[in-house]
Each structure stands twice: as C-alpha cells, then as structure tokens.
Design an enzyme around this catalytic site. Sequence first.
Site, mmCIF file in Angstrom:
data_model
loop_
_atom_site.group_PDB
_atom_site.id
_atom_site.type_symbol
_atom_site.label_atom_id
_atom_site.label_comp_id
_atom_site.label_asym_id
_atom_site.label_seq_id
_atom_site.Cartn_x
_atom_site.Cartn_y
_atom_site.Cartn_z
ATOM 1 N N ARG A 20 0.813 -1.218 0.000
ATOM 2 C CA ARG A 20 0.000 0.000 0.000
ATOM 3 C C ARG A 20 0.846 1.267 0.000
ATOM 4 O O ARG A 20 0.551 2.214 -0.681
ATOM 5 C CB ARG A 20 -0.940 -0.006 1.206
ATOM 6 N N GLY A 34 1.128 -20.845 11.336
ATOM 7 C CA GLY A 34 2.411 -20.166 11.145
ATOM 8 C C GLY A 34 3.527 -21.079 10.693
ATOM 9 O O GLY A 34 3.467 -21.662 9.604
ATOM 10 N N GLY A 36 2.831 -8.026 16.868
ATOM 11 C CA GLY A 36 2.597 -8.442 15.481
ATOM 12 C C GLY A 36 1.920 -9.797 15.344
ATOM 13 O O GLY A 36 1.959 -10.408 14.283
ATOM 14 N N LYS A 80 -8.664 -21.608 9.558
ATOM 15 C CA LYS A 80 -7.580 -22.600 9.519
ATOM 16 C C LYS A 80 -8.150 -24.019 9.632
ATOM 17 O O LYS A 80 -7.695 -24.941 8.954
ATOM 18 C CB LYS A 80 -6.583 -22.322 10.648
HETATM 19 N N1 HSE Z 1 -3.402 -13.709 14.009
HETATM 20 C C1 HSE Z 1 -2.927 -15.023 13.769
HETATM 21 C C2 HSE Z 1 -2.612 -15.654 15.114
HETATM 22 C C3 HSE Z 1 -1.698 -14.966 12.894
HETATM 23 O O1 HSE Z 1 -2.659 -14.964 16.125
HETATM 24 O O2 HSE Z 1 -2.349 -16.835 15.162
HETATM 25 C C4 HSE Z 1 -1.447 -16.214 12.150
HETATM 26 O O3 HSE Z 1 -2.534 -16.609 11.373
#
Ligand code: HSE
Length: 434
Positions: free
Chosen positions: A46, A136, A189, A207
């Site tokens: 962006r 992840g 993050g 998921k």
């Molecule tokens: N927001 C997601 C988590 C990041 O907290 O697992 C990974 O999908």
Amino acid sequence: MTQALRLGIAGLGTVGGGVLDILARHGSLVAARAGRPVEVVAVSARNRARDRGHDLSKIAWHDDPAALAVDPGVDVFVELIGGEGNPAKGAVEAALRAGKHVITANKALLAHHGPALARLAEDKGVALNFEASVAGGIPIVKTIREGLAGNRVGKLFGIMNGTCNYILTKMANEGRSFGDVLKEAQGLGYAEADPTFDVGGFDTAHKLAVLTSLAFGVEANLKAIDIEGIEQITLEDIAQASDMGYKIKLLGVAISSEQGIEQRVHPTLIPKGSPAADTDGVFNAVVVKGDFVGDLMLEGRGAGAHPTASAVLSDVVDIARGNFRPAFGIPARDLRPYTPAPPKAHEGGFYVALTLHDKPGAVAAVAKILADEKISLESIFQRGKAGKDEARATAPFILITHDTVESAMRAALDRIETDGHVAGRPRMIRIERL
Ligand code: HSE
C-alpha cells in the site's frame, strides 16, 4: 547458471518483511535447497514510501497487486495481502489464469474459495501452495497432505491462533485482563488487522476449514463450523479450571464419522498434562489422529514474521523443484461434498458458571432441571460471594458435568436462565478429555 525462480510478493507487512529477511540471510541455503537461485523481482504494497529496512530500489514496484500477478517477469505470485475478497482474490485468480504458481498465507481466501482456486490451479498445471496459512511456522499442511498420505484421518484438533493462546496464557500466569494482553499481542505483530478475527474464533475457523478439507478429502465448509471466541472467558473461569486440573485453550476440532463431519471452534477445558495443554504463549499445536500412524502432535510458533515466512519459503523450494501436488491432496474435482454431522450431536463434559440468587431452593431448582434433562454432575463448587453490593443477593456457582449431549446441555441452560433463580445467562465451556 540455472535460471532463478522469480518471486513477486504482494503485501509487505509482517510476513512479507519476514520473507525478505530470510532471503537476505539465507539466500544461498535456500538456493541450494531449491536447486536454483530465488529472487524477489517485484513487489506490491500500500505504501511505497515506508521504510521496511530492505533496499527495494532494484525490485519492480506495482501499486496494484493484480498487475503484479500478471507481471511477465514473475514466476511465482506470493499473496500476503489477506482477506477473503479483493484485492487478494482477484490477484490470485489473475496469477493462476496467467499460468503462474501461487503461494498464499491467506486462510480466509482458502476457507471461502479454496476448491474453486484449486480447480483453476489444476486446470493450469500450476501450484497453489499454502503452508503459511495454518499455524504459522508449523508444517502441518505438508504433514497432512504428504506425510500422512497412507492414513485415514478421523480427528484433528489444535490450538491454531497465537493471539488467543498468548492472551489466555498471560491471563492465567499473570492475572492480567483480556484487553491489556490483547494490546500487547497486537504490538508484537501476532494479531490480525482486526483482532476480532482472532479473539472471536474466526481465524481459527478459517484454519480449521482448510485442515478439514485436507485431512478428510472434502470441500472446505466454513459455514458448517460452530464458532465461539474467548471474549467471555474471565480470570475467575481460568482460576477455577486450574483448581480442577484443567487449562482453558481455544481449540479447533474436526471429526469425521459415519454421521458426517463435525467442526467446532470454542474455548475448551483440557486436562493439564494432555496433548497441547502445555502449548502456551504464541505457540500453536495441532494433533492429528491417523488410523495407521496413531496420534501425532506438531507444536511451534503459530504467528509472527519469521515463523510464518519460514513456511512460505518451504512452498518456494517445492515449486522451484517442481514438487507440487493438488492443493488439497487429491484433485479438487474429487473432493467429496461436505456432509455435516447432526447439529449439537457433540457429546462431552461441560463447565457451567451460574450466578445464583442466594435464596433457599435455588440449587435444588437448578439440580431438578439438570435431572430432567438427564445430565449427571461430576462436581459442584460455590466460590464465595459475588461483588460487595450484591453480597447478600447472588453467589457464583460452578458445575462440571459428566459426558452429556450438547443439545441436552443447551436445553437445560435455556430453562435455567428463565427459571428465576439465576442472574444473567449461564456460561458454558466445553471440556475435552483428550
Ligand atoms: N493472528 C494469527 C494468530 C496470525 O494470532 O495466530 C497467524 O494466522
């Protein structure tokens, strides 16, 4: 010299930055494993002006990810934008139509449109790889799709949201409030742009839909998932559960049986010492039950720049080596239609927190309703009084049931709520004796 594999990355946020970091530090290692150099040749994000700590001056810039998706200089379109709709969806479709391989970390896109995108990829003979979309850095997609190819999977469950697990862990260990810890997780993050996706259970549901499709060979069906988040979990619930030998975790659970498929996402009391009970903080764990392999648990970092980017790089290497398969393990056209198990057929124990009016007969009235619904109690706790103002009026009351069909539990709670002996809605948390 072998021709480089040329990546175009759409989305230079947490994960995109992580991919650039890994390639900067492990360029030769990745090239050796890929059998050829891997280069980022184009990007899209962006804000072009933002300093990302990487020199992007030799990399082509596209304001529009859909233009990046069809850039003739790009071999692999890496979609790290997120979101079920456009611009991510349009850009991924454009890349596949242009005959480019796609890597995506976008669980929402896959949960909503996975089968259609997989068909498009298969028609074009290109890869649609998504290791980073679930849990992840844990290679759970590859494990189910490839490692367990000789097994029929009957059940899987997991802690698949790092933000929720981080919040529940900090609440339990430090006695801190939900809001306070959520802010910290955002700062680190872990959380989605809109954290209700995390704490409301939707991220876990996306998921779970992806893993269900892979594990059971059915079309992903997000709508069939019964979803409940962690927003209502209190410090008192966590303390009470701990005293009784349980931890509270947000679980995604998928079961395939003759009745059909059951998918649930909800806070769950799991016994201390059971698989995944010690998976704390931002860590995720996924347990898969295969008929020949038995139980398997993978644990690791489920969120954050480098773990998630690590999963993207594993997809990159597979594509570079020409090692790719149908996205969901079998050709998308052969995925079976999703057959749901009857609603609320789930059977298990329940933790129920009530605020009883402190009057004679209140406990007896609750007990009578439970008996009417054939619900048997394992334990009962009354922990002190409610707030000072109500000291003489109400008392917190906790029940643990033996295994009970969920529809009976819900019917009992509806009756208890309207029977005049409790204040507010009774809260129920499922127990899984894993
Ligand atoms: N927001 C997601 C988590 C990041 O907290 O697992 C990974 O999908």
